[in-house]
Motif scaffolding. Structure first.
Motif, PDB file in Angstrom:
ATOM      1  N   PHE A  63       0.765  -1.243  -0.112  1.00  7.43           N
ATOM      2  CA  PHE A  63       0.063   0.066  -0.122  1.00  7.43           C
ATOM      3  C   PHE A  63       0.950   1.382  -0.042  1.00  7.43           C
ATOM      4  CE2 PHE A  63      -2.520   3.086   2.329  1.00  7.43           C
ATOM      5  CZ  PHE A  63      -3.786   3.120   1.531  1.00  7.43           C
ATOM      6  N   ASP A  64       2.102   1.120   0.663  1.00  8.81           N
ATOM      7  CA  ASP A  64       2.856   2.175   0.714  1.00  8.81           C
ATOM      8  C   ASP A  64       3.559   2.607  -0.704  1.00  8.81           C
ATOM      9  OD1 ASP A  64       2.506   2.728   3.431  1.00  8.81           O
ATOM     10  OD2 ASP A  64       4.354   1.841   4.057  1.00  8.81           O
ATOM     11  N   ASP A  65       3.761   1.492  -1.434  1.00  7.33           N
ATOM     12  CA  ASP A  65       4.189   1.729  -2.635  1.00  7.33           C
ATOM     13  C   ASP A  65       3.170   2.517  -3.752  1.00  7.33           C
ATOM     14  OD1 ASP A  65       6.537   0.567  -2.388  1.00  7.33           O
ATOM     15  OD2 ASP A  65       5.897  -1.503  -2.854  1.00  7.33           O
ATOM     16  N   LEU A  66       2.026   1.769  -3.395  1.00  8.35           N
ATOM     17  CA  LEU A  66       0.782   2.612  -4.243  1.00  8.35           C
ATOM     18  C   LEU A  66       0.573   4.073  -3.895  1.00  8.35           C
ATOM     19  CD1 LEU A  66      -2.103   0.068  -3.974  1.00  8.35           C
ATOM     20  CD2 LEU A  66      -0.328   0.339  -5.869  1.00  8.35           C
ATOM     21  N   ILE A  67       0.823   4.418  -2.475  1.00 10.78           N
ATOM     22  CA  ILE A  67       0.638   5.957  -2.422  1.00 10.78           C
ATOM     23  C   ILE A  67       1.938   6.624  -2.749  1.00 10.78           C
ATOM     24  CG2 ILE A  67       1.024   7.459  -0.264  1.00 10.78           C
ATOM     25  CD1 ILE A  67      -1.819   5.948  -0.554  1.00 10.78           C
ATOM     26  N   ALA A  68       3.133   6.021  -2.751  1.00  9.53           N
ATOM     27  CA  ALA A  68       4.144   6.788  -3.413  1.00  9.53           C
ATOM     28  C   ALA A  68       4.001   7.214  -4.791  1.00  9.53           C
ATOM     29  CB  ALA A  68       5.426   5.933  -2.901  1.00  9.53           C
ATOM     30  N   ALA A  69       3.769   6.028  -5.485  1.00  8.93           N
ATOM     31  CA  ALA A  69       3.602   6.191  -6.991  1.00  8.93           C
ATOM     32  C   ALA A  69       2.556   7.052  -7.233  1.00  8.93           C
ATOM     33  CB  ALA A  69       3.102   4.890  -7.452  1.00  8.93           C
ATOM     34  N   SER A  70       1.395   7.364  -6.388  1.00 10.93           N
ATOM     35  CA  SER A  70       0.207   8.230  -6.642  1.00 10.93           C
ATOM     36  C   SER A  70       0.635   9.533  -6.592  1.00 10.93           C
ATOM     37  CB  SER A  70      -1.002   7.744  -5.777  1.00 10.93           C
ATOM     38  OG  SER A  70      -1.823   8.798  -5.774  1.00 10.93           O
ATOM     39  N   ASN A  71       1.473   9.887  -5.455  1.00 13.40           N
ATOM     40  CA  ASN A  71       2.054  11.159  -5.143  1.00 13.40           C
ATOM     41  C   ASN A  71       2.961  11.552  -6.165  1.00 13.40           C
ATOM     42  OD1 ASN A  71       0.751  11.322  -2.613  1.00 13.40           O
ATOM     43  ND2 ASN A  71       2.518  10.514  -1.624  1.00 13.40           N
ATOM     44  N   ALA A  72       3.607  10.737  -6.939  1.00 10.34           N
ATOM     45  CA  ALA A  72       4.454  10.982  -8.163  1.00 10.34           C
ATOM     46  C   ALA A  72       3.717  11.435  -9.294  1.00 10.34           C
ATOM     47  CB  ALA A  72       5.539   9.925  -8.403  1.00 10.34           C
ATOM     48  N   SER A  73       2.556  10.757  -9.375  1.00  9.89           N
ATOM     49  CA  SER A  73       1.782  10.811 -10.591  1.00  9.89           C
ATOM     50  C   SER A  73       1.120  12.121 -10.638  1.00  9.89           C
ATOM     51  CB  SER A  73       0.341   9.882 -10.517  1.00  9.89           C
ATOM     52  OG  SER A  73      -0.231  10.075  -9.642  1.00  9.89           O
ATOM     53  N   ALA A  74       1.068  13.102  -9.431  1.00  6.93           N
ATOM     54  CA  ALA A  74       0.331  14.179  -9.135  1.00  6.93           C
ATOM     55  C   ALA A  74       1.183  15.301 -10.033  1.00  6.93           C
ATOM     56  CB  ALA A  74       0.279  14.746  -7.698  1.00  6.93           C
ATOM     57  N   TYR A  97       5.017  -0.163 -16.525  1.00  4.42           N
ATOM     58  CA  TYR A  97       5.146   1.150 -16.480  1.00  4.42           C
ATOM     59  C   TYR A  97       4.615   1.558 -14.819  1.00  4.42           C
ATOM     60  CZ  TYR A  97       4.823   1.256 -21.475  1.00  4.42           C
ATOM     61  OH  TYR A  97       5.280   1.230 -22.768  1.00  4.42           O
ATOM     62  N   PRO A  98       5.146   2.624 -14.289  1.00  5.01           N
ATOM     63  CA  PRO A  98       4.733   3.288 -12.873  1.00  5.01           C
ATOM     64  C   PRO A  98       3.349   3.703 -12.934  1.00  5.01           C
ATOM     65  CG  PRO A  98       6.096   4.663 -14.049  1.00  5.01           C
ATOM     66  CD  PRO A  98       6.186   3.636 -14.889  1.00  5.01           C
ATOM     67  N   ALA A 131      -1.823   6.079 -19.486  1.00  2.00           N
ATOM     68  CA  ALA A 131      -1.407   6.815 -20.792  1.00  2.00           C
ATOM     69  C   ALA A 131      -0.606   5.857 -21.461  1.00  2.00           C
ATOM     70  CB  ALA A 131      -0.626   8.190 -20.457  1.00  2.00           C
ATOM     71  N   ALA A 132       0.336   5.270 -20.807  1.00  2.00           N
ATOM     72  CA  ALA A 132       1.357   4.379 -21.648  1.00  2.00           C
ATOM     73  C   ALA A 132       0.410   3.233 -22.332  1.00  2.00           C
ATOM     74  CB  ALA A 132       2.400   4.074 -20.488  1.00  2.00           C
ATOM     75  N   GLN A 133      -0.505   2.848 -21.535  1.00  2.52           N
ATOM     76  CA  GLN A 133      -1.209   1.763 -22.097  1.00  2.52           C
ATOM     77  C   GLN A 133      -2.000   1.882 -23.245  1.00  2.52           C
ATOM     78  OE1 GLN A 133      -0.760  -1.394 -21.576  1.00  2.52           O
ATOM     79  NE2 GLN A 133      -2.513  -2.511 -22.290  1.00  2.52           N
ATOM     80  N   SER A 134      -2.553   3.316 -23.240  1.00  2.00           N
ATOM     81  CA  SER A 134      -3.167   3.833 -24.422  1.00  2.00           C
ATOM     82  C   SER A 134      -2.166   4.066 -25.750  1.00  2.00           C
ATOM     83  CB  SER A 134      -3.872   5.215 -23.851  1.00  2.00           C
ATOM     84  OG  SER A 134      -5.056   5.054 -23.022  1.00  2.00           O
ATOM     85  N   ILE A 135      -1.197   4.641 -25.116  1.00  4.70           N
ATOM     86  CA  ILE A 135      -0.138   4.583 -26.171  1.00  4.70           C
ATOM     87  C   ILE A 135       0.084   3.160 -27.091  1.00  4.70           C
ATOM     88  CG2 ILE A 135       2.291   5.448 -26.848  1.00  4.70           C
ATOM     89  CD1 ILE A 135       1.998   7.583 -24.801  1.00  4.70           C
ATOM     90  N   ASN A 136       0.338   2.240 -26.216  1.00  3.95           N
ATOM     91  CA  ASN A 136       0.586   1.039 -26.551  1.00  3.95           C
ATOM     92  C   ASN A 136      -0.679   0.339 -27.602  1.00  3.95           C
ATOM     93  OD1 ASN A 136       1.365  -1.853 -26.750  1.00  3.95           O
ATOM     94  ND2 ASN A 136      -0.017  -2.254 -25.201  1.00  3.95           N
ATOM     95  N   GLU A 145       4.562  -2.456  -8.587  1.00  4.49           N
ATOM     96  CA  GLU A 145       5.055  -1.195  -7.833  1.00  4.49           C
ATOM     97  C   GLU A 145       6.756  -0.973  -7.779  1.00  4.49           C
ATOM     98  OE1 GLU A 145       2.916   0.878  -8.094  1.00  4.49           O
ATOM     99  OE2 GLU A 145       1.169  -0.663  -8.335  1.00  4.49           O
ATOM    100  N   LYS A 146       7.360  -2.061  -8.133  1.00  8.59           N
ATOM    101  CA  LYS A 146       9.032  -2.158  -7.855  1.00  8.59           C
ATOM    102  C   LYS A 146       9.570  -2.249  -9.551  1.00  8.59           C
ATOM    103  CE  LYS A 146       9.252  -1.944  -3.311  1.00  8.59           C
ATOM    104  NZ  LYS A 146      10.005  -0.941  -2.687  1.00  8.59           N
ATOM    105  N   MET A 147       8.540  -2.308 -10.374  1.00  6.71           N
ATOM    106  CA  MET A 147       8.996  -2.400 -11.884  1.00  6.71           C
ATOM    107  C   MET A 147      10.155  -1.524 -12.358  1.00  6.71           C
ATOM    108  SD  MET A 147       8.665  -4.727 -13.860  1.00  6.71           S
ATOM    109  CE  MET A 147       6.836  -5.388 -13.386  1.00  6.71           C
TER     110      MET A 147
END
Length: 436
Positions: free
Chosen positions: A207-218, A339-340, A346-351, A405-407
């Protein structure tokens, strides 16, 4: 089906019947209108992917799945009721919208819901459903072309409404992914959902990984097997009848189905790259052999004898099995997991968009290329398979058993891609304001 061609594509019908003595085997189906009917869904699918990404990001994965289901449903009904070629193409455009939304959202949904050790199998389940659908459609076509009165094609085109109805009705009842909930600010619901789907309360690290990735996405702004796609036309090119050509598609569908099921069982054990290598070989060899047989035995008129026809069917089945083992499902699995969170939608849409664009171009040109290149077309595709497999071998890192989330870690350690991946801490350090 002859009744379908006679009604909507009379020029093709004449080539197959009245003008068959003067028309090359390789050019029976050389019609841009026919190929646009086949490939028009890729055009709308390409456009739909650009709308699917913000919808998936803002409203969630299941909203995108629902929209895709509605488009499939309307398109299939319109196709079954078509009175002219314009209605046919419009129905295909609606199917393309459904294709664009679901191919963007479903692999994403599965990757985010699956435990890391079973993520490959979950995504291969998606490809297995696609393979089941292809096999079922071949069986339906084979059965309906025998209906007297020439209206069996309407059942073929409208049959999609059954699976589309299941998708449309079921989508609102799906649970949303924890990743999507975090992305939309519902952290409490996200953690509860993560605990539910993992079957344990001990999910804090993930869950912490999800939060960190979400914060980065902002701070961040926001694939078709053509040999199987045109299989009935391919077998009519070598002299098989309509019924035999549709039955050949059934055997091709069975081989793809069995291979997809096998890959589902082994993808998380052998890894992604091993399947790419095996599948590449299984696709390359049959293309070379099919091209060789057609070069030696098939001229502009006449057909192949039964033995060579069976041989080509066997090698097309091997080719399809290789595709179903590797490039078919892995093209969606790998791109949905690498992808993070901040750019995943967005990346999956480009793919999906790139896949649609390339497939549309080749699908639109395939029958014309067959007419002009003849047997050399198969050598052309075989050459690209060498390039594709070589690229994967050199540039794709193995993603088996890597938590989604560690990809980013595997890209930092890859000999080539590490030079393009910056460490988050390094990025922050380089952008600290000067002064006290």
């Amino acid at each position: 089906m002859e009744s379908f061609l006679k009604l909507f594509f009379p020029g093709i019908y004449r080539k197959m019947n009245e003008e068959k003595q003067t028309t090359s085997n390789y050019c029976k189906f050389d019609s841009q209108v026919l190929t646009f009917f086949n490939s028009s869904f890729l055009v709308s699918g390409l456009i739909a992917t650009f709308f699917a990404s913000p919808v998936t990001r803002a409203l969630g994965r299941k909203a995108s799945i629902f929209i895709g289901g509605v488009a499939f449903l309307v398109g299939s009904v319109l196709g079954g009721a078509a009175k002219n070629v314009y209605m046919l193409i419009f129905s295909r455009l609606l199917l393309g919208i459904g294709f664009g939304f679901t191919n963007q959202s479903v692999p994403l949904y599965l990757s985010e819901m699956a435990p890391p050790q079973f993520r490959g199998a979950f995504n291969f389940g998606f490809q297995l459903c696609v393979a089941n659908g292809g096999l079922l459609s071949s069986l339906v076509n084979y059965g309906t072309q025998k209906i007297r009165g020439g209206w069996g094609w309407r059942i073929s085109l409208a049959f999609t409404a059954i699976s589309a109805s299941i998708m449309t009705i079921s989508a609102p009842f799906l649970p949303e992914t924890p990743n999507s909930l975090v992305q939309r600010g519902n952290q409490e619901r996200s953690k509860k959902m993560l605990q539910k789907i993992r079957g344990t309360d001990d999910v804090q690290a993930e869950f912490d990984d999800l939060i960190a990735a979400s914060n980065a996405s902002a701070s961040v702004s926001n694939r078709i097997n053509l040999v199987a796609f045109y299989a009935p036309m391919l077998f009519q090119t070598i002299g098989s009848g309509v019924s035999a050509s549709l039955m050949a598609s059934v055997f091709i569908g069975i081989s793809g189905n069995l291979s997809t099921f096998c890959s589902l069982l082994i993808v998380d054990k052998l890894g992604r790259k091993a399947l790419f290598h095996v599948g590449g070989i299984m696709m390359f060899v049959p293309l070379m052999i099919i091209g060789g047989i057609m070069a030696a035995k098939l001229g502009d008129q006449g057909g192949l004898n039964q033995a060579y026809g069976i041989a080509i069917l066997i090698f097309v089945c091997v080719y399809t099995a290789g595709f179903a083992l590797s490039w078919g499902p892995l093209a969606w699995l790998v791109t949905s997991e690498i992808y993070p969170l901040e750019i995943r939608s967005a990346a999956q849409s480009i793919n999906v968009a790139v896949s649609f664009l390339c497939t549309f171009i080749i699908a639109q040109l395939f029958l014309a290329m067959l007419c002009h290149l003849k047997n050399a077309l198969f050598f052309f595709f075989a050459t690209w398979l060498v390039v594709m497999t070589g690229f994967v071998h050199i540039f794709l890192p193995e993603t088996k058993d890597v938590p989604i989330e560690k990809m980013d870690q595997i890209w930092k350690e890859h000999w080539f891609w590490k030079r393009f991946v910056c460490d988050g801490e390094e990025y922050e350090g380089n952008n600290k304001p000067e002064g006290p």
